[in-house]
Design an enzyme around this catalytic site. Structure first.
Site, mmCIF file in Angstrom:
data_model
loop_
_atom_site.group_PDB
_atom_site.id
_atom_site.type_symbol
_atom_site.label_atom_id
_atom_site.label_comp_id
_atom_site.label_asym_id
_atom_site.label_seq_id
_atom_site.Cartn_x
_atom_site.Cartn_y
_atom_site.Cartn_z
ATOM 1 N N ASP A 2 42.843 32.802 36.903
ATOM 2 C CA ASP A 2 41.571 33.197 37.504
ATOM 3 C C ASP A 2 40.365 32.590 36.801
ATOM 4 O OD1 ASP A 2 42.044 34.707 35.216
ATOM 5 O OD2 ASP A 2 42.368 36.560 36.301
ATOM 6 N N ASN B 166 43.520 49.409 34.857
ATOM 7 C CA ASN B 166 43.722 49.935 36.222
ATOM 8 C C ASN B 166 44.932 49.297 36.904
ATOM 9 O OD1 ASN B 166 42.850 47.382 36.829
ATOM 10 N ND2 ASN B 166 40.997 47.998 37.915
ATOM 11 N N HIS C 40 45.503 46.011 37.160
ATOM 12 C CA HIS C 40 45.321 44.704 37.790
ATOM 13 C C HIS C 40 46.135 43.619 37.078
ATOM 14 C CE1 HIS C 40 41.451 43.809 35.243
ATOM 15 N NE2 HIS C 40 42.459 43.148 34.721
ATOM 16 N N GLU D 226 42.607 43.504 41.960
ATOM 17 C CA GLU D 226 42.263 44.889 41.674
ATOM 18 C C GLU D 226 43.045 45.840 42.595
ATOM 19 O OE1 GLU D 226 40.720 45.360 39.071
ATOM 20 O OE2 GLU D 226 38.857 44.243 38.846
HETATM 21 C C1 F6R Z 1 42.942 37.239 32.620
HETATM 22 C C2 F6R Z 1 43.534 38.149 33.603
HETATM 23 C C3 F6R Z 1 43.459 39.622 33.449
HETATM 24 C C4 F6R Z 1 43.762 40.107 32.030
HETATM 25 C C5 F6R Z 1 43.585 41.620 31.939
HETATM 26 C C6 F6R Z 1 43.797 42.109 30.533
HETATM 27 O O1 F6R Z 1 43.130 35.888 32.999
HETATM 28 O O2 F6R Z 1 44.056 37.668 34.573
HETATM 29 O O3 F6R Z 1 44.358 40.229 34.349
HETATM 30 O O4 F6R Z 1 45.073 39.745 31.694
HETATM 31 O O5 F6R Z 1 42.293 41.954 32.346
HETATM 32 O O6 F6R Z 1 42.779 41.613 29.708
HETATM 33 P P1 F6R Z 1 42.857 41.739 28.131
HETATM 34 O O7 F6R Z 1 44.000 40.899 27.695
HETATM 35 O O8 F6R Z 1 41.543 41.165 27.638
HETATM 36 O O9 F6R Z 1 43.038 43.180 27.825
#
Ligand code: F6R
Length: 241
Positions: free
Chosen positions: A67, A136, A138, A143
């Protein structure tokens, strides 16, 4: 689904790093799916250190990231382009034109989503996808409520995702409200998936993932439809399991 229990973040990163290096050594033309954020940082440090010490080569490896924020240029220190370059790519012998990240600054964002989806196809799909998980549930920036059939698309970020990510910005307002993300169906087409989970903040999400039902309200639960998922989690994240 396989679960690897580790003591802490360092051990989780080491276990994941070893799996990735093994895969690259047995297939030097691997297409790696990459994530940003705090979770994979230690894995990237391991890959960099291994590259320096053991000489694992990345010249033929390709990468596709999950992303990117919409509205940030590649040079913006908060963009995922910048994150990847600073935290991984510039330390390896991977060629820049083999690394792919959605262009959140594209003038035609819908076209960019189609281009990215097509690109992944042309690469022959992702061989090994690294994932983190949001509190959450994701995955990527898919989301809660995202259809499991989704392909690369534009998303409005949930408020709690923007709050969680505001730690990298000067203020909450600066966190972009939109992003491009690989869709859930795109992620599920990866041949193999490593889901990394670290820290107490993720304990509830991991519990829901392991024991909850499969529902679009909890995007990570889609991974239960995949036959080659390894979860590598540390003790704090495994608090309830
Ligand atoms: C990042 C992504 C997100 C993260 C998630 C956890 O490229 O796709 O899904 O993996 O938000 O983020 P952290 O690792 O910062 O807790």
């Amino acid at each position: 689904m396989k679960l690897i229990r580790t003591e802490n973040y360092a051990e989780m990163s080491l276990e994941a790093g070893k799996i990735i290096v093994d895969k690259i050594r047995s297939n030097p033309r691997l297409t790696l799916g990459l994530a940003t954020g705090s979770t994979p940082k230690g894995v990237y440090d391991y890959l960099i250190q291994d590259h320096g010490t053991n000489g694992t080569r990345y010249q033929q490896v390709k990468s596709v990231n999950l992303d990117e924020y919409i509205g940030l240029k590649a040079q913006d220190p908060n963009s995922y382009h910048y994150f990847m370059r600073q935290n991984l790519f510039k330390h390896l012998d991977i060629s820049e034109h083999h690394t792919h990240i959605p262009n959140g600054a594209a003038s035609d964002l819908k076209q960019e989503c189609l281009r990215y989806e097509q690109l992944i196809k042309e690469l022959g799909g992702v061989d090994l996808q690294i994932l983190g998980i949001g509190q959450n549930g994701h995955i990527g920036f898919n989301e809660p409520g995202t259809p499991f059939s989704s392909r690369t698309h534009i998303v409005t970020l949930a408020k709690n995702t923007r709050e969680a990510n505001s730690r990298f910005f000067n203020s909450f307002e600066e966190v972009p409200a939109h992003a491009i993300t690989m869709g859930i169906a795109t992620i599920l087409e990866s041949k193999e998936i490593l889901l990394l989970v670290s820290g107490e903040k993720k304990a509830e999400a991991l519990l829901k993932f392991m024991n909850g039902e499969i529902s679009e309200e909890f995007p990570a639960s889609a991974l239960k439809h995949h036959e080659n998922v390894t979860v590598i989690a540390d003790r704090d994240a495994l608090k309830y399991i």
